[in-house]
Design a protein around this motif. Structure first.
Motif, PDB file in Angstrom:
ATOM      1  N   TRP A  98       7.334  -2.359  -8.624  1.00 23.14           N
ATOM      2  CA  TRP A  98       6.229  -1.404  -8.610  1.00 23.14           C
ATOM      3  C   TRP A  98       6.652  -0.035  -8.100  1.00 23.14           C
ATOM      4  CZ3 TRP A  98       1.847  -0.851 -11.007  1.00 23.14           C
ATOM      5  CH2 TRP A  98       1.317  -1.952 -11.661  1.00 23.14           C
ATOM      6  N   VAL A 102       5.848   3.230 -10.338  1.00 20.24           N
ATOM      7  CA  VAL A 102       5.120   4.385  -9.814  1.00 20.24           C
ATOM      8  C   VAL A 102       5.948   5.653  -9.983  1.00 20.24           C
ATOM      9  CG1 VAL A 102       4.135   5.441  -7.755  1.00 20.24           C
ATOM     10  CG2 VAL A 102       3.751   3.022  -8.194  1.00 20.24           C
ATOM     11  N   LEU A 153      -2.844   1.200 -13.254  1.00 14.77           N
ATOM     12  CA  LEU A 153      -2.946   0.922 -11.830  1.00 14.77           C
ATOM     13  C   LEU A 153      -4.328   0.404 -11.461  1.00 14.77           C
ATOM     14  CD1 LEU A 153      -1.616   0.983  -9.048  1.00 14.77           C
ATOM     15  CD2 LEU A 153      -2.442   3.326  -8.780  1.00 14.77           C
ATOM     16  N   ILE A 163      -0.586  -2.383  -3.562  1.00 17.88           N
ATOM     17  CA  ILE A 163      -0.016  -2.413  -4.912  1.00 17.88           C
ATOM     18  C   ILE A 163       0.852  -3.642  -5.148  1.00 17.88           C
ATOM     19  CG2 ILE A 163       1.670  -1.267  -6.425  1.00 17.88           C
ATOM     20  CD1 ILE A 163       0.546   1.388  -5.614  1.00 17.88           C
ATOM     21  N   GLY A 175       2.776   5.870  -4.454  1.00 18.57           N
ATOM     22  CA  GLY A 175       1.598   6.029  -5.284  1.00 18.57           C
ATOM     23  C   GLY A 175       0.552   6.932  -4.651  1.00 18.57           C
TER      24      GLY A 175
END
Length: 211
Positions: A98, A102, A153, A163, A175
């Motif tokens: 992730w 991002v 997202l 996240i 993020g």
């Protein structure tokens, strides 16, 4: 341990490291670099960080870490509590995935839209010591990337507080910072993105995210 952190309060990249330092409670000296006056391009700062970018973190032995990836990795190893890159192998993998998404799908979109369209960045479409011309088509693509990431997202955050890995991580830091900075290209997640709004409000309550 005596650390020196080279910061710029108006820029998103050093804010990422600033939040991690605060979450981990790491003591450090602070040096503000004025990007508006192009201080990062001067000889004095380039002697510290030849990349002519912020952030940078100078360690006690004189070693200088010159990017967010290296700074975050070093802080996680030197100050493991609280863990921001996961504990188990699966957590580490989820957070790394992730974090990459991002940065690549969202952060690069914001940067492309800004640096390839802002007249003040003419000839400076990429950060660093070299000059690059703007490409308007990349600005258009960047705006599309941001919209697509908002969709992705918000769907991912359904039923989730964070996240990745069910814990606060560097992916949340990255993020959150990019989400705030996206206003410079006129992008804000609207009311339809209720999961993003809930996630952001939760992070805003943490003192480190108020820096």
């Amino acid at each position: 341990m005596s650390l020196t952190f080279y910061d710029c309060k108006t820029a998103p990249s050093p804010r990422r490291a600033r939040i991690i330092l605060a979450e981990k409670g790491v003591p450090h000296e602070l040096v503000e670099i004025d990007l508006r006056s192009a201080e990062q391009m001067g000889e004095a700062y380039r002697a510290i960080n030849p990349n002519a970018t912020v952030p940078a973190l100078k360690l006690e032995d004189g070693t200088v870490l010159t990017d967010n990836a290296g700074i975050a990795a070093w802080l996680e190893a030197a100050y493991p509590d609280p863990p921001l890159m996961g504990i188990s192998p699966l957590e580490k993998a989820d957070i790394a995935t992730w974090q990459w998404r991002v940065e690549q799908e969202f952060g690069m979109g914001v940067a492309s839209a800004l640096r390839n369209a802002n007249p003040a960045m003419k000839g400076r479409a990429l950060p660093g010591p070299h000059d690059y011309e703007q490409i308007p088509a990349l600005a258009e693509r960047g705006m599309q990337q941001v919209d697509h990431f908002f969709d992705r997202l918000d769907a991912h955050l359904e039923g989730r507080e964070f996240i990745a890995a069910d814990r606060l991580s560097v992916a949340d830091v990255t993020g959150f910072v990019f989400m705030d900075f996206a206003k410079v290209i006129g992008k804000r997640p609207g009311e339809e993105y209720s999961n993003i709004a809930r996630w952001r409000e939760g992070l805003r309550e943490r003192p480190a995210f108020q820096l």
